[in-house]
Scaffold this active site. Structure first.
Site, PDB file in Angstrom:
ATOM      1  N   CYS A  37     -39.403  15.548  12.637  1.00 26.30           N
ATOM      2  CA  CYS A  37     -40.630  15.837  13.391  1.00 26.30           C
ATOM      3  C   CYS A  37     -41.810  15.040  12.849  1.00 26.30           C
ATOM      4  CB  CYS A  37     -40.938  17.326  13.366  1.00 26.30           C
ATOM      5  SG  CYS A  37     -41.275  17.970  11.723  1.00 26.30           S
ATOM      6  N   ASP A  39     -43.660  15.823  10.263  1.00 25.29           N
ATOM      7  CA  ASP A  39     -44.699  16.647   9.643  1.00 25.29           C
ATOM      8  C   ASP A  39     -44.623  16.530   8.122  1.00 25.29           C
ATOM      9  OD1 ASP A  39     -45.225  17.338  12.179  1.00 25.29           O
ATOM     10  OD2 ASP A  39     -44.667  19.437  12.023  1.00 25.29           O
ATOM     11  N   CYS A  62     -47.380  20.526  12.846  1.00 25.84           N
ATOM     12  CA  CYS A  62     -47.486  21.412  14.003  1.00 25.84           C
ATOM     13  C   CYS A  62     -48.186  22.717  13.620  1.00 25.84           C
ATOM     14  CB  CYS A  62     -46.094  21.710  14.542  1.00 25.84           C
ATOM     15  SG  CYS A  62     -45.168  22.840  13.496  1.00 25.84           S
ATOM     16  N   CYS A 106     -40.057  24.775  10.265  1.00 27.76           N
ATOM     17  CA  CYS A 106     -41.425  24.664   9.743  1.00 27.76           C
ATOM     18  C   CYS A 106     -41.596  25.574   8.531  1.00 27.76           C
ATOM     19  CB  CYS A 106     -42.438  25.015  10.825  1.00 27.76           C
ATOM     20  SG  CYS A 106     -42.054  24.285  12.441  1.00 27.76           S
TER      21      CYS A 106
HETATM   22 FE1  FES Z   1     -41.875  20.040  12.102  1.00 30.12          FE
HETATM   23 FE2  FES Z   1     -43.204  22.205  12.623  1.00 30.12          FE
HETATM   24  S1  FES Z   1     -42.443  20.772  14.075  1.00 30.12           S
HETATM   25  S2  FES Z   1     -42.762  21.367  10.686  1.00 30.12           S
END
Ligand code: FES
Length: 144
Positions: A37, A39, A62, A106
């Site tokens: 993702c 992040d 996110c 997450c």
């Molecule tokens: Fe990757 Fe939330 S979408 S940590």
């Protein structure tokens, strides 16, 4: 946020995240990222006599990543490093009133950020951290 159902606690921690920032003289800093993702999370802990006195974070990610970072920094304050090591991503998600399945990774990232900061602390003070299995630095992605 689409058709995902977020709990009030998730929304609260997303809109009003606790402990955002840095600790300049941190006892440990954890850096983790999820390559899928994209992040990233950085977590700072301040430890005195093995008690976590303060925790802060910076998350580029996110809403659930921000909410879980916020929650985990609240959960660790006042805990011993040993207790903090036992905080699981499940406990973080539960404290937030649950997370949608596609957002569980997450909370894994938040657990890893904390663990990474704790490993950094153990390294700095020259304590053996092989007794607890450091988890991989990337979370499992549950697909979306
Ligand atoms: Fe990757 Fe939330 S979408 S940590």
């Amino acid at each position: 946020m689409g058709d995902l159902n977020y709990s009030d606690k998730v929304m609260d921690h997303f809109f009003h995240p606790r402990n955002v920032g840095e600790i300049p003289d941190a006892s440990g800093i954890g850096n983790v990222g999820n390559p899928i993702c994209g992040d990233v999370m950085r977590m700072y802990i301040k430890v005195e006599n093995d008690i976590i006195k303060d925790a802060k974070f910076k998350t580029f990610g996110c809403g659930a990543a921000i909410a879980t970072s916020s929650m985990v920094t609240e959960m660790v304050k006042g805990k011993t490093v040993e207790e903090a090591l036992r905080i699981s991503n499940k406990a973080v998600a539960e404290a937030l009133g649950g997370l949608p399945a596609v957002k569980l990774h997450c909370s894994v990232l938040a657990e890893e950020a904390l663990r990474s900061a704790l490993v950094d602390y153990y390294k700095k003070i020259g304590r053996d951290y092989s007794s607890f299995e450091p988890k991989p630095v990337t979370g499992e992605h549950h697909g979306d």
